[in-house]
Write an enzyme that holds these catalytic residues in place. Sequence first.
Site, PDB file in Angstrom:
ATOM      1  N   GLY A 225       4.932   9.552   6.016  1.00 42.41           N
ATOM      2  CA  GLY A 225       4.819   8.507   5.002  1.00 42.41           C
ATOM      3  C   GLY A 225       4.090   7.314   5.569  1.00 42.41           C
ATOM      4  O   GLY A 225       3.322   7.425   6.531  1.00 42.41           O
ATOM      5  N   SER A 226       4.346   6.164   4.983  1.00 41.44           N
ATOM      6  CA  SER A 226       3.604   4.959   5.362  1.00 41.44           C
ATOM      7  C   SER A 226       4.150   4.362   6.664  1.00 41.44           C
ATOM      8  O   SER A 226       5.284   4.650   7.071  1.00 41.44           O
ATOM      9  CB  SER A 226       3.732   3.919   4.247  1.00 41.44           C
ATOM     10  N   ASN A 227       3.362   3.499   7.268  1.00 41.39           N
ATOM     11  CA  ASN A 227       3.799   2.838   8.504  1.00 41.39           C
ATOM     12  C   ASN A 227       4.987   1.920   8.264  1.00 41.39           C
ATOM     13  O   ASN A 227       5.871   1.809   9.116  1.00 41.39           O
ATOM     14  CB  ASN A 227       2.636   2.051   9.110  1.00 41.39           C
ATOM     15  N   GLY A 230       7.917   4.206   8.049  1.00 42.82           N
ATOM     16  CA  GLY A 230       8.091   4.901   9.332  1.00 42.82           C
ATOM     17  C   GLY A 230       8.717   4.001  10.378  1.00 42.82           C
ATOM     18  O   GLY A 230       9.566   4.432  11.164  1.00 42.82           O
ATOM     19  N   GLU A 247       4.811  10.879  11.183  1.00 43.07           N
ATOM     20  CA  GLU A 247       3.392  11.060  10.842  1.00 43.07           C
ATOM     21  C   GLU A 247       3.075  10.017   9.786  1.00 43.07           C
ATOM     22  O   GLU A 247       3.623  10.059   8.689  1.00 43.07           O
ATOM     23  CB  GLU A 247       3.134  12.467  10.280  1.00 43.07           C
ATOM     24  N   CYS A 281      -3.895  11.279   3.852  1.00 41.97           N
ATOM     25  CA  CYS A 281      -3.763  10.486   5.078  1.00 41.97           C
ATOM     26  C   CYS A 281      -5.029  10.587   5.917  1.00 41.97           C
ATOM     27  O   CYS A 281      -5.354   9.687   6.674  1.00 41.97           O
ATOM     28  CB  CYS A 281      -2.553  10.950   5.871  1.00 41.97           C
ATOM     29  N   GLU A 382      -5.098   0.445   5.643  1.00 36.17           N
ATOM     30  CA  GLU A 382      -5.138   1.660   4.831  1.00 36.17           C
ATOM     31  C   GLU A 382      -5.066   1.284   3.354  1.00 36.17           C
ATOM     32  O   GLU A 382      -4.131   0.598   2.933  1.00 36.17           O
ATOM     33  CB  GLU A 382      -3.949   2.569   5.191  1.00 36.17           C
TER      34      GLU A 382
HETATM   35  P1  NAD Z   1       6.375   6.072   1.783  1.00 36.56           P
HETATM   36  O1  NAD Z   1       6.500   5.570   3.164  1.00 36.56           O
HETATM   37  O2  NAD Z   1       6.502   5.108   0.669  1.00 36.56           O
HETATM   38  O3  NAD Z   1       7.472   7.209   1.493  1.00 36.56           O
HETATM   39  C1  NAD Z   1       7.575   8.364   2.308  1.00 36.56           C
HETATM   40  C2  NAD Z   1       8.980   8.922   2.171  1.00 36.56           C
HETATM   41  O4  NAD Z   1       9.892   8.020   2.794  1.00 36.56           O
HETATM   42  C3  NAD Z   1       9.445   9.090   0.731  1.00 36.56           C
HETATM   43  O5  NAD Z   1      10.195  10.269   0.595  1.00 36.56           O
HETATM   44  C4  NAD Z   1      10.324   7.859   0.545  1.00 36.56           C
HETATM   45  O6  NAD Z   1      11.292   8.001  -0.471  1.00 36.56           O
HETATM   46  C5  NAD Z   1      10.971   7.746   1.908  1.00 36.56           C
HETATM   47  N1  NAD Z   1      11.540   6.420   2.224  1.00 36.56           N
HETATM   48  C6  NAD Z   1      11.223   5.227   1.685  1.00 36.56           C
HETATM   49  N2  NAD Z   1      11.983   4.247   2.248  1.00 36.56           N
HETATM   50  C7  NAD Z   1      12.784   4.853   3.154  1.00 36.56           C
HETATM   51  C8  NAD Z   1      13.792   4.379   4.046  1.00 36.56           C
HETATM   52  N3  NAD Z   1      14.117   3.099   4.123  1.00 36.56           N
HETATM   53  N4  NAD Z   1      14.421   5.281   4.842  1.00 36.56           N
HETATM   54  C9  NAD Z   1      14.089   6.584   4.800  1.00 36.56           C
HETATM   55  N5  NAD Z   1      13.143   7.092   3.962  1.00 36.56           N
HETATM   56  C10 NAD Z   1      12.498   6.236   3.151  1.00 36.56           C
HETATM   57  O7  NAD Z   1       4.965   6.848   1.719  1.00 36.56           O
HETATM   58  P2  NAD Z   1       4.255   7.487   0.447  1.00 36.56           P
HETATM   59  O8  NAD Z   1       3.702   6.393  -0.402  1.00 36.56           O
HETATM   60  O9  NAD Z   1       5.154   8.490  -0.182  1.00 36.56           O
HETATM   61  O10 NAD Z   1       3.057   8.288   1.149  1.00 36.56           O
HETATM   62  C11 NAD Z   1       1.831   7.728   1.477  1.00 36.56           C
HETATM   63  C12 NAD Z   1       1.749   7.439   2.954  1.00 36.56           C
HETATM   64  O11 NAD Z   1       1.986   8.630   3.696  1.00 36.56           O
HETATM   65  C13 NAD Z   1       0.378   6.955   3.412  1.00 36.56           C
HETATM   66  O12 NAD Z   1       0.513   5.904   4.320  1.00 36.56           O
HETATM   67  C14 NAD Z   1      -0.220   8.184   4.101  1.00 36.56           C
HETATM   68  O13 NAD Z   1      -1.220   7.898   5.066  1.00 36.56           O
HETATM   69  C15 NAD Z   1       0.997   8.771   4.706  1.00 36.56           C
HETATM   70  N6  NAD Z   1       0.788  10.189   5.009  1.00 36.56           N
HETATM   71  C16 NAD Z   1       0.669  10.554   6.324  1.00 36.56           C
HETATM   72  C17 NAD Z   1       0.437  11.879   6.655  1.00 36.56           C
HETATM   73  C18 NAD Z   1       0.326  12.316   8.094  1.00 36.56           C
HETATM   74  O14 NAD Z   1       0.562  13.489   8.379  1.00 36.56           O
HETATM   75  N7  NAD Z   1      -0.026  11.440   9.025  1.00 36.56           N
HETATM   76  C19 NAD Z   1       0.335  12.854   5.632  1.00 36.56           C
HETATM   77  C20 NAD Z   1       0.464  12.420   4.310  1.00 36.56           C
HETATM   78  C21 NAD Z   1       0.707  11.098   4.003  1.00 36.56           C
END
Ligand code: NAD
Length: 491
Positions: A225-227, A230, A247, A281, A382
């Site tokens: 997910g996002s930084n 993460g 990731e 990503c 990003e």
């Molecule tokens: P996000 O960080 O908003 O959410 C990712 C996941 O984390 C979701 O399931 C969300 O519900 C969960 N989440 C949110 N808050 C949380 C918390 N406090 N504790 C635990 N989990 C929590 O990201 P998104 O908008 O769903 O995805 C887009 C991002 O993902 C972009 O930054 C993209 O670059 C990244 N991404 C990275 C890769 C990689 O392999 N490097 C692949 C795909 C997407």
Amino acid sequence: MKIVNFINGKWTSTDDLQMIPVVNPANGEQLAMVPLSTKKHVDDAVAAAKKAQKQWALVPAPKRADFLYEIGFKLKEKKEYLAQILTKEMGKVIEEARGEVQEGIDMALYMAGEGRRLFGETTPSELADKFAMSVRAPIGVVGLITPWNFPIAIATWKSFPAIVAGNTFVWKPSIETPLMAYEMAKIFEEVGLPNGVANIVFGTGPTVGTAMVEHPDVKVISFTGSNATGSKVAELGGKHLKKVSLEMGGKNAVIVMDDANLQLAVEGIIWSAFGTAGQRCTACSRVIVHKDVKAELEERLVSALSDITIGDGLNPDVNVGPVINKAALEKINHYVQIGKKEGATLLAGGKVLTTPPFDKGFYFEPTIFTNVKNDMIIAQEEIFGPVVSIIEVSSLEEAIEVNNSVKFGLSSSIFSQDVNKIFKAQRDLDTGIVYVNAGTTGAEIHLPFGGTKGTGNGHRDSGQAALDVYTEWKSIYVDYSGKLQRAQIDT
Ligand code: NAD
């Protein structure tokens, strides 16, 4: 349709829970209702996973792998059906949705093969009549937290290596794209995966995700997910001494050198910048171009935009679909306004599409900025939408420096026909993935996937490397000398 959790092989009632709609980003149509589960559901799922794991770890790995083969065959059988749902819930065009399901099939068959590998090492002992080896051991219950942009592929990158290695899992998919997870749960049930091996809990990150990261019986958290998220997961996971695999984001660049095949470069840039509406990503977000070919590249890129058809991804003629939701549209627009204020030149696009047939969905024009300086916000952060920034350089060394100057390190690419430049670039580009004469997207499942610097924390999804996330190394010494032998002392 009401989506429900899948815990211990059962579809659990969610009647008492608040439900929110799942919306097709192409046209605003409501597809389903998804429950906002609570900590209690996480506790139930982890308890089921913990109980199942003891037995699952004792099932021989080739037998565990047989379930993965069956999952792969089911995915293949349902490929078109799943791709249609994927396009409806996430918005990517149907051809890409089919590709994403294919990635899940490939991952199932590849990881099923691990059932007969899961290689360790045998190695000589320094002592006589002593045998030494290392084996991979399962860890226990793993928690999987996934984003919406690859609703099925990323889950397969994580769950398949986890289960072939003898772990069980609890998966929290993104609340934006629960339908693919629901379909995966049906497949787990159809192939007869033992109860508790796979558990899916729907809900928000702060509630369900946090409960998973905090749970003492969840030994590994694999997050994509996002930084911003993460770093919260890493902080909380660190506090509880969890193994956390992250990731995260990217700011990926295509380098175009003066000797490049420009037509090929244009095709690579268009595909990797605007495919999936820029929401990968690994999407190309920067083009770093040699000054001698900048004008011609720009002209060709703008001309190539006229071949793009924007719309509902279910229409096979469409090649750029909507972005995921209104918030994403606003965020992309916000960055475009920043780019204009920073003094970048808007070469094409730049607008939210609001007139019919786009008014019910979330559409942003493919957008190209040029004369972008490397220290501008649009060159560093990003954006996660169909926006690309062109940055001019005078040499390969400068191109590599610009590429490496962002906080992320996921993917990079170079277009050149000079083998010397190509080999210097693949050595010096500080990213987890490097492409030569191809855009920044197109990872294959049998190689490690992930990034350096702010993109991750040293782990990898996919490939053999994924097994390292879901196993512990165990070193085993067998002394058959019949006497006490002391390593490092007896000679
Ligand atoms: P996000 O960080 O908003 O959410 C990712 C996941 O984390 C979701 O399931 C969300 O519900 C969960 N989440 C949110 N808050 C949380 C918390 N406090 N504790 C635990 N989990 C929590 O990201 P998104 O908008 O769903 O995805 C887009 C991002 O993902 C972009 O930054 C993209 O670059 C990244 N991404 C990275 C890769 C990689 O392999 N490097 C692949 C795909 C997407």
